[in-house]
Design an enzyme around this catalytic site. Structure first.
Site, PDB file in Angstrom:
ATOM      1  N   LYS A 135      -7.088   4.976 -20.055  1.00  0.00           N
ATOM      2  CA  LYS A 135      -7.249   5.231 -21.443  1.00  0.00           C
ATOM      3  C   LYS A 135      -5.923   5.268 -22.193  1.00  0.00           C
ATOM      4  CE  LYS A 135     -11.256   6.512 -20.026  1.00  0.00           C
ATOM      5  NZ  LYS A 135     -11.249   6.523 -18.369  1.00  0.00           N
ATOM      6  N   TYR A 162     -15.363  15.720 -17.718  1.00  0.00           N
ATOM      7  CA  TYR A 162     -15.940  14.278 -17.740  1.00  0.00           C
ATOM      8  C   TYR A 162     -17.134  14.386 -16.600  1.00  0.00           C
ATOM      9  CZ  TYR A 162     -16.296   9.587 -16.162  1.00  0.00           C
ATOM     10  OH  TYR A 162     -16.363   8.104 -15.812  1.00  0.00           O
ATOM     11  N   ASP A 183      -6.378  18.126 -16.572  1.00  0.00           N
ATOM     12  CA  ASP A 183      -6.544  16.551 -16.674  1.00  0.00           C
ATOM     13  C   ASP A 183      -5.942  16.556 -18.189  1.00  0.00           C
ATOM     14  OD1 ASP A 183      -7.675  14.217 -17.952  1.00  0.00           O
ATOM     15  OD2 ASP A 183      -9.469  14.398 -16.629  1.00  0.00           O
ATOM     16  N   ARG A 218       0.799  -1.122  -0.063  1.00  0.00           N
ATOM     17  CA  ARG A 218       0.030   0.000  -0.028  1.00  0.00           C
ATOM     18  C   ARG A 218       0.927   1.333   0.030  1.00  0.00           C
ATOM     19  NH1 ARG A 218      -1.897   2.479   4.422  1.00  0.00           N
ATOM     20  NH2 ARG A 218      -1.717   0.311   5.807  1.00  0.00           N
TER      21      ARG A 218
END
Length: 382
Positions: A199, A102, A174, A50
């Site tokens: 993406k 988005y 972004d 983690r």
């Protein structure tokens, strides 16, 4: 040795960390939750996945090198990255954001952020003066997408960064659509770059991932603490998938763009196509901004057809192109923003932004472009 971007995609800028003595060319997948301490007070540099994992660290190194930041952090999804980023804000803070974001980001800002006492003002950030006017005394962050999703509007990163610095705001960009291959927001004055690595970075529609890259050591330390605390880190195997995908990023982005340009020119000749939205169109008001701040226009195209019935016919009749959410993979995908990516945005706001029942968004893949045009032709016209 100075390395060009294609070489950085494959190797990063510097020699990778030596965590393996086998000579494996492909960086190993360290599928381990925890790591042995040699002795009390000693560490191999890895304690618990983690916190950090060798495979994720290698991926973060390469992405950081591509964006030219001081630190990159990999998350389990793009939205996990957005959530971690917004966690650096406090109740009472204010965000100025692109209105054509988005839909999932808008949903987060209008629900979780609002619940936590963080207000967001959405403006058309392709007009710099709108950003200036929206600044309030408690504005702590300016959050932009460029190109926007799905209307492909362009924001001037350099000019907005001046506003951010003047008002002591964090500027977030972004960069999912263009990637560091075509655009480097940190070099233009941004403080944080965000990616849905699901993406183009991963590029094969086979994994979920997100990234935050920053050029601020202070922001890096805050994000590392948040990541350690909330635990939305990217798994070793998914880190390896994204790392593998990035090795061909430069080749894929060139082909995505080459195909997109030809499809845009074809769409413009179709009677049933009312309007086409693509950052590389010479008639765009923002074309000079696009050329100034990037080296390419990407593979995302949106277009309005003449009727909702035709839009639905296209989605039903396409054969090679696939009707699916997401973008940026080698396969061409087409989506219906009104009912998919932006379904949670209030109807009036969707319509005001041009997101109606006639709008389709296409992620142009790397197939032979003649086959893609033939598929569009039969779906639109027959």
């Amino acid at each position: 040795m100075n390395k060009n971007v294609g070489t950085v995609c494959v190797h990063g800028k510097k020699q990778r960390r030596n965590v393996d003595n086998t000579g494996a060319v492909s960086f190993p997948i360290y599928q381990s939750a925890t790591f042995v301490h040699p002795a009390f007070g000693e560490s191999t540099g890895f304690d618990y996945s983690r916190l950090q994992n060798p495979t994720r660290e290698e991926l973060e190194r390469v992405v950081n090198d591509l964006e030219e930041g001081v630190d990159a952090l990999a998350f389990s999804t793009g939205m996990a990255a957005v959530t971690a980023l917004l966690d650096i804000l406090e109740p009472g803070d204010h965000i100025v954001a692109t209105d054509d974001l988005y839909g999932g980001t808008i949903r987060l800002m209008e629900s979780i952020c609002k619940k936590n006492g963080i207000k967001t003002t959405f403006v058309e950030t392709d007009k710099v003066e709108n950003v200036e006017k929206a600044i309030e005394k408690n504005t702590k962050m300016i959050y932009i997408e460029t190109p926007t999703n799905p209307m492909m509007k362009i924001a001037d990163i350099e000019e907005i960064s001046k506003i951010a610095k003047k008002n002591s705001c964090i500027l977030v960009v972004d960069n999912t659509f263009l990637t560091p291959y075509f655009q480097k927001p940190l070099k233009l004055g941004a403080d944080v770059v965000l990616h849905s690595a699901t993406k183009y970075l991963a590029g094969h529609n086979d994994t979920l991932a997100g990234f935050l890259v920053t050029n601020s050591q202070e922001i890096s330390e805050k994000l590392r603490f948040i990541t350690k605390t909330i635990g939305a880190c990217l798994s070793p195997f998914d880190s390896w998938l994204v790392l593998r995908g990035i090795k061909t990023l430069h080749i894929r982005m060139e082909q995505h763009q080459k195909n997109a340009k030809k499809i845009v020119e074809w769409l413009k000749t179709q009677k049933a196509v009312v309007s086409v939205y693509y950052p590389g169109l010479e008639e765009n008001e923002s074309i000079e901004v696009s050329k100034k701040q990037g080296t390419g226009f990407g593979g995302m195209v949106s277009f309005h057809v003449d009727t909702p019935e035709r839009a639905k016919k296209i989605l039903k009749d396409i054969k090679l192109i696939q009707f699916a959410e997401s973008l940026g993979g080698v396969e061409s995908l087409i989506t219906y923003p009104m009912f998919q990516t932006h379904a949670d945005v209030p109807l009036e706001e969707r319509l005001a932004r041009g997101i109606n029942e006639c709008l389709l968004r296409m992620s142009v893949g790397i197939e032979d472009v003649n086959d893609l045009i033939e598929d569009l032709d039969q779906a639109i016209n027959k």
